[in-house]
Design a protein around this motif. Structure first.
Motif, mmCIF file in Angstrom:
data_model
loop_
_atom_site.group_PDB
_atom_site.id
_atom_site.type_symbol
_atom_site.label_atom_id
_atom_site.label_comp_id
_atom_site.label_asym_id
_atom_site.label_seq_id
_atom_site.Cartn_x
_atom_site.Cartn_y
_atom_site.Cartn_z
ATOM 1 N N PRO A 5 -3.901 -0.004 6.630
ATOM 2 C CA PRO A 5 -2.669 0.585 6.087
ATOM 3 C C PRO A 5 -2.562 0.524 4.565
ATOM 4 C CG PRO A 5 -2.170 -0.749 7.990
ATOM 5 C CD PRO A 5 -3.617 -0.998 7.657
ATOM 6 N N LEU A 6 -3.001 -0.588 3.955
ATOM 7 C CA LEU A 6 -2.831 -0.716 2.511
ATOM 8 C C LEU A 6 -4.041 -1.426 1.912
ATOM 9 C CD1 LEU A 6 -0.622 0.053 0.426
ATOM 10 C CD2 LEU A 6 0.125 -2.324 0.500
ATOM 11 N N VAL A 7 -4.642 -0.781 0.919
ATOM 12 C CA VAL A 7 -5.826 -1.335 0.256
ATOM 13 C C VAL A 7 -5.639 -1.231 -1.247
ATOM 14 C CG1 VAL A 7 -8.319 -1.138 -0.080
ATOM 15 C CG2 VAL A 7 -7.323 -0.654 2.172
ATOM 16 N N ALA A 8 -5.831 -2.338 -1.955
ATOM 17 C CA ALA A 8 -5.782 -2.358 -3.409
ATOM 18 C C ALA A 8 -7.130 -2.814 -3.941
ATOM 19 C CB ALA A 8 -4.688 -3.306 -3.902
ATOM 20 N N THR A 27 -6.724 -6.216 1.114
ATOM 21 C CA THR A 27 -6.596 -5.275 2.210
ATOM 22 C C THR A 27 -5.604 -5.843 3.221
ATOM 23 O OG1 THR A 27 -8.865 -4.446 1.969
ATOM 24 C CG2 THR A 27 -7.785 -4.104 4.100
ATOM 25 N N LEU A 28 -4.575 -5.073 3.543
ATOM 26 C CA LEU A 28 -3.580 -5.486 4.525
ATOM 27 C C LEU A 28 -3.788 -4.685 5.800
ATOM 28 C CD1 LEU A 28 -0.364 -5.667 2.294
ATOM 29 C CD2 LEU A 28 -1.906 -7.530 2.933
ATOM 30 N N ASN A 61 -6.661 0.767 -8.289
ATOM 31 C CA ASN A 61 -5.948 1.764 -7.515
ATOM 32 C C ASN A 61 -5.446 1.181 -6.204
ATOM 33 O OD1 ASN A 61 -8.068 2.427 -5.254
ATOM 34 N ND2 ASN A 61 -9.210 2.440 -7.189
ATOM 35 N N VAL A 62 -4.492 1.879 -5.594
ATOM 36 C CA VAL A 62 -3.901 1.497 -4.309
ATOM 37 C C VAL A 62 -3.953 2.703 -3.384
ATOM 38 C CG1 VAL A 62 -1.849 0.644 -3.121
ATOM 39 C CG2 VAL A 62 -2.335 -0.114 -5.460
ATOM 40 N N ALA A 63 -4.316 2.452 -2.121
ATOM 41 C CA ALA A 63 -4.344 3.522 -1.122
ATOM 42 C C ALA A 63 -3.612 3.060 0.122
ATOM 43 C CB ALA A 63 -5.780 3.906 -0.776
ATOM 44 N N CYS A 64 -2.898 3.984 0.738
ATOM 45 C CA CYS A 64 -2.206 3.719 1.998
ATOM 46 C C CYS A 64 -2.731 4.694 3.041
ATOM 47 C CB CYS A 64 -0.699 3.885 1.832
ATOM 48 S SG CYS A 64 0.244 3.533 3.326
#
Length: 233
Positions: A5-8, A27-28, A61-64
């Motif tokens: 779901p969420l990676v930075a 990483t969440l 960067n951050v990705a969802c």
């Protein structure tokens, strides 16, 4: 391939010569409850704002769900610190929770009435905000968060300055949310023995000091005297 779901990756931000967050990657995974631990000034709130896309990093960067956070910010909701809210605003608890629905076409995990019930405030729905206790205010904030259409919840100091029973209720509710599939990252400067309720602990001091299961983090910090304030032995 499953997408977290969420990676930075490599997040950094500085104000002038002062580095606030330095090269943070995480990483969440879905359905996990993660504690974000750090002293005041460690960069916790800044990191949460970076993860939600409210701040633009100097680097990284951050990705969802595999998409850049700026194109899907509505998938990640940030619950602010209680001190940032004007609790004297003349509205009821129900009206306050309904503010979380503004600008969204759908509900989150529940509508406002179900959210109030989930946090145990249904009997106080018509009470004015300024009549709430600190613990009730935190639960109202969480209810406002739950009506937003997101499965990733970033909670900034939700247990600060509240009594032990209210703290236990909030922790139990956060555990339930994670077990039902939500992804939670929850900041606090000191969780103490409550760390054992979390799947994972991330210790921040501008950069990541330790990251792992509660027992792993305790063992790692026990060998680092400069971080003994987070050991909770």
């Amino acid at each position: 391939m499953r997408v977290a779901p969420l990676v930075a990756q490599g997040l950094s931000v500085a104000y002038g010569d002062r580095v606030v967050v330095d090269d943070v990657s995480l990483t969440l995974e879905a359905g996990t409850l993660t504690a974000l631990v750090g002293a005041n000034g460690a960069g916790k709130s800044t990191l949460l704002h970076l993860l939600q896309g409210r701040l633009t990093p100097s680097a990284g960067n951050v990705a969802c769900d595999g998409m850049p956070i700026q194109s899907c910010r509505d998938r990640v909701v940030l619950m602010p610190q209680r001190g940032r809210i004007d609790w004297s605003f003349p509205i009821s608890v129900r009206e306050f929770v309904a503010l979380g629905e503004i600008g969204h076409r759908s509900f989150g995990c529940c509508d406002r009435e179900a959210a109030l019930q989930r946090v145990g405030l249904e009997s106080l729905a018509t009470r004015r905000l300024d009549a709430l206790s600190g613990g009730q205010q935190q639960r109202a904030l969480l209810a406002r968060t739950l009506v937003q259409p997101s499965r990733v919840l970033l909670l900034d100091e939700p247990c600060a300055a509240i009594d032990p029973p209210s703290r236990e209720q909030l922790l139990a509710l956060m555990r339930q949310l994670a077990d039902s599939g939500h992804t939670l990252l929850v900041s606090n400067h000191d969780w103490g023995a409550s760390l054992d309720l979390f799947d994972r602990v991330l210790v921040l001091d501008v950069s990541v000091v330790a990251d792992g299961r509660p027992d792993e983090v305790r063992r790692k910090l026990s060998s680092q005297p400069e971080h003994r304030e987070y050991r909770h032995e």
